[in-house]
Motif scaffolding. Structure first.
Motif, PDB file in Angstrom:
ATOM      1  N   ARG A 179       0.777  -1.161  -0.002  1.00 52.79           N
ATOM      2  CA  ARG A 179       0.056   0.151  -0.080  1.00 52.79           C
ATOM      3  C   ARG A 179       0.861   1.251  -0.042  1.00 52.79           C
ATOM      4  NH1 ARG A 179      -2.573   2.519   4.904  1.00 52.79           N
ATOM      5  NH2 ARG A 179      -4.533   3.857   3.889  1.00 52.79           N
ATOM      6  N   SER A 180       0.611   2.269  -0.737  1.00 50.04           N
ATOM      7  CA  SER A 180       1.399   3.192  -1.054  1.00 50.04           C
ATOM      8  C   SER A 180       0.550   4.471  -1.390  1.00 50.04           C
ATOM      9  CB  SER A 180       2.333   3.325  -2.080  1.00 50.04           C
ATOM     10  OG  SER A 180       3.266   4.372  -2.065  1.00 50.04           O
ATOM     11  N   PHE A 181       0.479   5.447  -0.566  1.00 49.13           N
ATOM     12  CA  PHE A 181      -0.310   6.702  -0.866  1.00 49.13           C
ATOM     13  C   PHE A 181       0.274   7.912  -0.607  1.00 49.13           C
ATOM     14  CE2 PHE A 181      -1.468   5.370   3.319  1.00 49.13           C
ATOM     15  CZ  PHE A 181      -1.625   6.869   3.975  1.00 49.13           C
ATOM     16  N   ALA A 182      -0.171   9.105  -1.056  1.00 44.89           N
ATOM     17  CA  ALA A 182       0.349  10.442  -0.808  1.00 44.89           C
ATOM     18  C   ALA A 182      -0.881  11.333  -0.526  1.00 44.89           C
ATOM     19  CB  ALA A 182       1.437  10.949  -1.733  1.00 44.89           C
ATOM     20  N   SER A 183      -0.588  12.579   0.374  1.00 45.70           N
ATOM     21  CA  SER A 183      -1.822  13.484   0.463  1.00 45.70           C
ATOM     22  C   SER A 183      -1.186  14.782   0.744  1.00 45.70           C
ATOM     23  CB  SER A 183      -2.468  13.029   1.862  1.00 45.70           C
ATOM     24  OG  SER A 183      -1.671  13.053   2.940  1.00 45.70           O
ATOM     25  N   ALA A 184      -1.992  15.615   0.402  1.00 49.23           N
ATOM     26  CA  ALA A 184      -1.630  16.973   0.506  1.00 49.23           C
ATOM     27  C   ALA A 184      -2.801  18.098   1.035  1.00 49.23           C
ATOM     28  CB  ALA A 184      -1.143  17.626  -0.616  1.00 49.23           C
ATOM     29  N   ASN A 185      -2.557  18.883   1.940  1.00 49.31           N
ATOM     30  CA  ASN A 185      -3.541  19.626   2.378  1.00 49.31           C
ATOM     31  C   ASN A 185      -3.434  21.122   2.461  1.00 49.31           C
ATOM     32  OD1 ASN A 185      -2.792  20.551   4.827  1.00 49.31           O
ATOM     33  ND2 ASN A 185      -3.278  18.492   5.492  1.00 49.31           N
ATOM     34  N   TYR A 186      -4.267  21.884   2.235  1.00 49.91           N
ATOM     35  CA  TYR A 186      -3.988  23.582   2.436  1.00 49.91           C
ATOM     36  C   TYR A 186      -5.239  24.122   2.990  1.00 49.91           C
ATOM     37  CZ  TYR A 186      -2.690  28.249   1.253  1.00 49.91           C
ATOM     38  OH  TYR A 186      -2.403  29.747   1.242  1.00 49.91           O
ATOM     39  N   GLY A 187      -5.181  24.914   3.739  1.00 54.69           N
ATOM     40  CA  GLY A 187      -6.271  25.872   4.463  1.00 54.69           C
ATOM     41  C   GLY A 187      -5.967  26.937   4.770  1.00 54.69           C
ATOM     42  N   SER A 188      -7.086  27.438   5.852  1.00 52.34           N
ATOM     43  CA  SER A 188      -6.937  28.629   6.666  1.00 52.34           C
ATOM     44  C   SER A 188      -5.563  28.865   7.411  1.00 52.34           C
ATOM     45  CB  SER A 188      -8.087  28.949   7.821  1.00 52.34           C
ATOM     46  OG  SER A 188      -9.177  28.670   6.867  1.00 52.34           O
ATOM     47  N   TYR A 189      -5.195  30.316   7.402  1.00 59.80           N
ATOM     48  CA  TYR A 189      -3.691  30.519   8.211  1.00 59.80           C
ATOM     49  C   TYR A 189      -2.765  29.920   7.501  1.00 59.80           C
ATOM     50  CZ  TYR A 189      -7.758  30.688  11.348  1.00 59.80           C
ATOM     51  OH  TYR A 189      -9.292  30.674  11.904  1.00 59.80           O
ATOM     52  N   THR A 190      -2.811  29.822   6.188  1.00 59.51           N
ATOM     53  CA  THR A 190      -1.682  29.064   5.321  1.00 59.51           C
ATOM     54  C   THR A 190      -1.197  27.805   5.967  1.00 59.51           C
ATOM     55  OG1 THR A 190       0.199  30.233   6.264  1.00 59.51           O
ATOM     56  CG2 THR A 190      -1.039  31.573   4.607  1.00 59.51           C
ATOM     57  N   GLN A 191      -2.162  27.179   6.243  1.00 63.26           N
ATOM     58  CA  GLN A 191      -1.961  25.648   6.895  1.00 63.26           C
ATOM     59  C   GLN A 191      -1.538  24.886   5.452  1.00 63.26           C
ATOM     60  OE1 GLN A 191      -4.766  23.790   9.483  1.00 63.26           O
ATOM     61  NE2 GLN A 191      -4.034  21.725   9.046  1.00 63.26           N
ATOM     62  N   ARG A 192      -0.505  24.247   5.414  1.00 64.72           N
ATOM     63  CA  ARG A 192      -0.261  23.151   4.470  1.00 64.72           C
ATOM     64  C   ARG A 192       0.497  21.947   5.068  1.00 64.72           C
ATOM     65  NH1 ARG A 192       2.443  27.918   5.494  1.00 64.72           N
ATOM     66  NH2 ARG A 192       4.591  27.781   4.838  1.00 64.72           N
ATOM     67  N   GLN A 193       0.466  20.750   4.475  1.00 65.77           N
ATOM     68  CA  GLN A 193       0.768  19.488   4.876  1.00 65.77           C
ATOM     69  C   GLN A 193       1.185  18.652   3.583  1.00 65.77           C
ATOM     70  OE1 GLN A 193      -1.275  16.945   7.632  1.00 65.77           O
ATOM     71  NE2 GLN A 193       0.600  16.383   8.407  1.00 65.77           N
ATOM     72  N   ILE A 194       2.176  17.980   3.672  1.00 66.74           N
ATOM     73  CA  ILE A 194       2.475  16.733   2.854  1.00 66.74           C
ATOM     74  C   ILE A 194       2.669  15.584   3.277  1.00 66.74           C
ATOM     75  CG2 ILE A 194       3.055  18.364   0.692  1.00 66.74           C
ATOM     76  CD1 ILE A 194       5.948  17.895   1.383  1.00 66.74           C
TER      77      ILE A 194
END
Length: 649
Positions: free
Chosen positions: A166-181
């Motif tokens: 199993r292999s996966f990737a995720s990314a998010n972006y939101g308020s207060y310039t929140q970001r994660q990879i």
């Protein structure tokens, strides 16, 4: 040298148990007894704790929770406190604890305790929500089975174990310039070997000014499944850089609730943690199974809070336990016995504030046994005892304390749907290293005593395929509860102290109803009366504990691709922390509404989460020291987060 010895012990343990495995032919897998409704909402474990609440991975995913603490809020009456304004560092409070909740609720990962030798809370953001198989919330004292800090309750985080590639990737972006990879890969082979590795990078300005956070986490796991056994080694690397905005006065909140406190300009905390855990589980013969963990953790913190400081933490833990499983004419008897040992070293250094400098080595040892056995086909008894000893070498002094706790309980199984229970459980918690170092007038004159207590509870569990309910009543009495005393005119130096006797009485209810396969409704309500029983504050409410907390949530699947999750969380009014005299006003209550819209198509998942839909202005924490305050830690208003996840296989 110590690291080499640590890994040598792990290797030797593995080889010995493999040898035992090879020499024994008859094994039995000790099962976990479960009674649960659809979606896994209710859980009954082997030790008579029937009010355990389980949150499955699917529920975490559906709720859109990006922080572990978000998933816990309101469940089984859980309340959250936060002074850093960083969501991952919220403190979990179970059954009515205020500023000292950090040492009265126990967080476990696969049974391993996440505790610090000092009062610092563990940042739970190093555990990706994507890798959690389920959360087990166990309200109530668990001093026999879990030891130190299992006073108000326990949260056990069960991590996902690889079974295929199993292999996966995720990314998010939101308020207060929140970001994660985030990226993850795992696999399991036919010969029993498996591995899992992930890495994440997160950054955000957060809600407040001067509250930026940058976090990099790495994880690696290597293990092997053998005949009725499993062994795996895990390594976590956690690196966080966090700015601290501080507390605001009422006037400053009115001017701009997002501003940094003028007295906190330049405050920060930079943390680096390395954690290695060796887990083992092996059937020894047809009746006995050996389980446990051995772990080592190093933590370094450098920061500025009033003045510059450094903290160094080193923790070694060994937690072996032997589990027996025997068949009787009335049912199954399950025995659990173990020996826990912890060796901590804590150092704190601040040149401008030498009074708070500390060099503490703590050694905790305990031995325990617990038995769950049937009296007849419908009635089960639970008995257990634990003895624990704590030695602190503090700045040249040696402080020794010991404690004995016991547990007794009965479970009546009226039928497969209705179960009733009654339980008495002892609890304790030893003083933390920096609590011992900060005692007025001095540690040599005013040594903190070990906190002890007893919890009484009774309740009923009702479970069917499409609905379930749990109602429990409890009373928690504590002696020598340890808490912080702020500066006051009669005592200008802040200190730690043993409180006069306290009592918490409450009720916790939880319901689940799935009228159709596409719709599931959840409701939780908790009431707690947390009061001083004696002393100058007799009859007063314990600060920063809401008497009423409720949570209502529902998730609905429109079709195989689209689903919606809605939740409302109410927290009742409470006195500000440190307002033991209850002279200040009651703050709150407030209701927060959250929404998560989810889309799934083949290997693609998209989630849009809205937190605090109405933009309610509330506070993560409020302080009211004698002669000062109040001081506020504002919580975020309406905020958004978009997350995209793609699974490669």
């Amino acid at each position: 040298m110590k690291k080499i010895l640590f890994y040598f012990i792990i290797a030797a343990t593995y080889l010995i148990l493999i040898k035992v495995n090879a020499n024994n032919k008859k094994f039995i897998e000790i099962p976990e007894v479960k009674v649960h409704a659809i979606r896994g909402q209710r859980h009954i474990n082997n030790h008579g704790i029937l009010n355990t609440q389980v949150i499955q991975h699917r529920q975490l995913k559906q709720s859109g929770a990006r922080h572990l603490t978000d998933a816990l809020a309101g469940k089984s009456g859980i309340q959250l406190h936060n002074t850093s304004s960083n969501p991952g560092e919220a403190t979990v409070s179970i059954r009515g604890f205020g500023e000292n909740a950090y040492a009265n609720s126990l967080i476990l990962v696969d049974g391993f305790p996440l505790v610090n030798p000092d009062i610092g809370s563990v940042n739970l953001d190093f555990i990706p929500v994507e890798d959690i198989d389920r959360l087990e919330i166990i309200p109530g004292s668990g001093g026999v089975l879990y030891g130190d800090q299992a006073v108000g309750g326990v949260v056990n985080i069960i991590m996902h174990k690889p079974t295929k590639f199993r292999s996966f990737a995720s990314a998010n972006y939101g308020s207060y310039t929140q970001r994660q990879i985030y990226g993850s890969v795992e696999d399991a082979y036919k010969n029993g070997w498996f591995y899992h590795a992930n890495i994440s990078k997160q950054a955000s300005h957060n809600y407040r000014q001067q509250n930026r956070v940058n976090t990099t986490n790495g994880f690696a796991q290597l293990g092997k499944r053998v005949h009725h056994g499993i062994y795996y080694l895990e390594s976590y690397i956690i690196n966080q850089r966090l700015q601290l905005p501080g507390a605001l006065t009422r006037l400053q909140v009115g001017q701009d609730r997002r501003q940094v406190a003028p007295t906190s300009i330049g405050d920060f905390s930079n943390d680096t943690t390395n954690l290695t855990i060796f887990h083992f589980k092996q059937g020894l013969n047809s009746h006995w199974e050996l389980r446990g963990q051995m772990a080592q953790r190093y933590g370094n913190t450098d920061g500025f809070l009033v003045d510059g400081f450094t903290q160094r933490r080193r923790v070694f833990v060994f937690l072996p336990r032997l589990i027996g499983h025997f068949h009787t004419s009335a049912g199954e008897l399950i025995s659990t016995s173990g020996f826990d040992t912890t060796n901590d070293r804590y150092r704190y250094f601040s040149p401008p504030l030498p009074t708070f400098n500390a060099n503490v080595q703590r050694r905790m040892h305990s031995i325990y046994t617990h038995m769950a056995f049937p009296i007849n086909a419908k009635l089960e008894a639970n008995l257990g005892i634990r003895w624990a000893r704590n030695q602190n070498d503090l700045n040249g002094m040696t402080l020794i304390s010991g404690v004995f706790v016991s547990e007794q309980g009965l479970v009546y199984k009226y039928n497969k749907h209705w179960h009733f229970y009654a339980r008495r459980a002892g609890n304790y918690r030893f003083p933390k290293a920096d609590e011992l170092n900060n005692v007025f007038p001095s540690p040599t004159i005013s040594q903190l005593r070990t906190q002890t207590g007893v919890s009484y509870e009774t309740g009923v569990v009702w479970a069917k395929p499409t609905y379930s309910a749990n109602v429990s009543f409890y009373q928690l009495d504590l002696k020598d509860e340890i808490a912080f005393a702020p500066p006051a005119p009669e005592q200008p130096i802040p200190t730690n102290r043993n409180l006069d006797p306290t009592r918490r009485r409450g009720i916790i209810t939880s319901f689940m109803y799935a009228p159709i396969p596409a719709l599931t409704l959840h409701a939780d309500y908790a009431f707690v009366s947390a009061l001083y029983r004696r002393g100058p504050f007799k009859g007063n409410r314990i600060p920063f504990v809401a008497q009423n907390v409720w949570r209502i949530a529902g998730d609905y699947y429109f079709n195989p691709h689209w689903s919606l999750f809605l939740a409302a969380l109410f927290t009742g009014s409470r006195y500000a922390s440190e307002d033991d005299a209850n002279v200040g006003p009651l703050f709150g209550g407030f209701t927060i509404y959250n929404l998560s819209l989810n889309y799934h198509y083949k290997q693609l998942n998209v989630a849009f989460h809205v937190n605090n839909i109405t933009g309610k202005e509330y506070y993560d924490y409020i302080l009211f020291p004698s002669g000062f305050g109040p001081f506020f830690y504002p919580a975020p208003e309406r905020n958004f987060l978009l997350t995209v996840t793609y699974e490669f296989a």
